[in-house]
Design a protein around this motif. Sequence first.
Motif, short mmCIF file in Angstrom:
data_model
loop_
_atom_site.label_atom_id
_atom_site.label_comp_id
_atom_site.label_asym_id
_atom_site.label_seq_id
_atom_site.Cartn_x
_atom_site.Cartn_y
_atom_site.Cartn_z
N PHE A 1 27.22 -10.32 -18.81
CA PHE A 1 27.43 -11.13 -20.03
C PHE A 1 26.47 -10.91 -21.02
O PHE A 1 25.31 -11.30 -21.05
CB PHE A 1 27.39 -12.50 -19.54
CG PHE A 1 28.51 -12.97 -18.38
CD1 PHE A 1 29.95 -13.12 -18.65
CD2 PHE A 1 28.16 -12.51 -17.06
CE1 PHE A 1 30.79 -13.24 -17.70
CE2 PHE A 1 29.01 -12.65 -15.99
CZ PHE A 1 30.37 -13.14 -16.20
N VAL A 2 26.99 -10.76 -22.16
CA VAL A 2 26.17 -10.38 -23.49
C VAL A 2 26.53 -11.14 -24.78
O VAL A 2 27.67 -11.60 -24.76
CB VAL A 2 25.97 -8.84 -23.77
CG1 VAL A 2 25.40 -8.18 -22.38
CG2 VAL A 2 27.38 -8.35 -24.07
N LYS A 3 25.74 -10.91 -25.84
CA LYS A 3 25.94 -11.81 -27.10
C LYS A 3 25.46 -10.68 -28.19
O LYS A 3 24.24 -10.50 -27.94
CB LYS A 3 25.24 -13.04 -27.31
CG LYS A 3 25.44 -13.78 -28.32
CD LYS A 3 24.76 -15.27 -28.28
CE LYS A 3 23.17 -15.01 -28.07
NZ LYS A 3 22.29 -16.42 -28.24
N ASP A 4 26.26 -10.59 -29.03
CA ASP A 4 25.83 -9.52 -30.15
C ASP A 4 25.09 -10.25 -31.16
O ASP A 4 24.84 -11.66 -31.17
CB ASP A 4 27.11 -8.75 -30.71
CG ASP A 4 28.16 -9.66 -31.45
OD1 ASP A 4 27.85 -10.46 -31.89
OD2 ASP A 4 29.19 -9.07 -31.63
N LYS B 1 30.18 -13.55 -27.73
CA LYS B 1 30.11 -13.22 -26.40
C LYS B 1 31.02 -12.35 -25.89
O LYS B 1 32.33 -12.64 -26.26
CB LYS B 1 29.90 -14.46 -25.60
CG LYS B 1 28.61 -15.36 -26.06
CD LYS B 1 28.77 -16.76 -25.14
CE LYS B 1 27.59 -17.49 -25.62
NZ LYS B 1 27.34 -18.68 -24.79
N TYR B 2 30.74 -11.56 -25.22
CA TYR B 2 31.69 -10.45 -24.54
C TYR B 2 31.20 -10.06 -23.07
O TYR B 2 29.83 -10.51 -22.93
CB TYR B 2 32.02 -9.29 -25.55
CG TYR B 2 30.93 -8.39 -25.99
CD1 TYR B 2 30.82 -7.46 -25.20
CD2 TYR B 2 29.93 -8.79 -26.73
CE1 TYR B 2 29.59 -6.40 -25.41
CE2 TYR B 2 29.20 -7.92 -27.11
CZ TYR B 2 28.76 -6.87 -26.38
OH TYR B 2 27.77 -5.97 -26.93
N LYS B 3 31.93 -9.29 -22.61
CA LYS B 3 31.35 -8.56 -21.19
C LYS B 3 31.47 -7.27 -21.06
O LYS B 3 32.27 -6.75 -21.67
CB LYS B 3 32.18 -9.21 -19.97
CG LYS B 3 32.63 -10.88 -19.62
CD LYS B 3 33.16 -10.96 -18.64
CE LYS B 3 34.65 -11.75 -19.00
NZ LYS B 3 35.33 -11.97 -17.89
N VAL B 4 30.43 -6.75 -20.53
CA VAL B 4 30.35 -5.24 -20.27
C VAL B 4 30.95 -5.02 -18.84
O VAL B 4 30.01 -5.69 -17.72
CB VAL B 4 29.15 -4.48 -20.61
CG1 VAL B 4 29.18 -3.08 -20.32
CG2 VAL B 4 28.59 -4.91 -21.93
N ILE B 5 32.14 -4.70 -18.39
CA ILE B 5 32.29 -4.52 -17.03
C ILE B 5 32.12 -2.86 -16.73
O ILE B 5 32.98 -2.10 -16.90
CB ILE B 5 33.87 -4.95 -16.84
CG1 ILE B 5 33.84 -6.16 -17.32
CG2 ILE B 5 34.18 -4.78 -15.60
CD1 ILE B 5 35.12 -7.01 -17.62
N PHE B 6 31.28 -2.90 -15.48
CA PHE B 6 31.40 -1.53 -14.80
C PHE B 6 32.11 -1.38 -13.64
O PHE B 6 31.86 -2.28 -12.80
CB PHE B 6 29.83 -1.13 -14.29
CG PHE B 6 28.79 -1.09 -15.62
CD1 PHE B 6 28.68 -0.16 -16.05
CD2 PHE B 6 28.24 -2.47 -16.27
CE1 PHE B 6 27.70 0.02 -17.35
CE2 PHE B 6 27.43 -2.44 -17.04
CZ PHE B 6 27.12 -1.09 -17.79
#
Length: 125
Positions: free
Chosen positions: A25-28, A33-38
């Motif tokens: 869970f990240v914030k630019d 806010k958005y998610k980077v999903i591996f």
Amino acid sequence: MKNTVHDSEILSYHADFENSQLIMFVKDEGNRKYKVIFEGLLTFCFEHQMPNSIILDIVKGEVSGFISEKSILLSEGKNYFWPLDYESEDELLNYLNEKKLNYYELQASYGLNGWILCSHYHIEL
């Protein structure tokens, strides 16, 4: 939404072993806010976990390079069947290639950094 994670702050991450995912869970810089999903997660290793960590980049590396760069770490984990049960580094490389797993380096401007072995990643709003 930008197409890069550069300068995004890591708010938290969650390893979902049941669904073979690692979710960050990240914030630019614009506070979006958005998610980077591996996806297709095999394993990961992070260092320097701390609040306000900033991502420099996520770089796809060669799986064969992963094995040579991390040979000491792999050797230490082998007796614990980590990242899986294998006899030789060649067997591990063949498995990773057969499963189409990728090596991603999480580079930091500040704080948390490390790597992920998974099939791919995507960004989700």
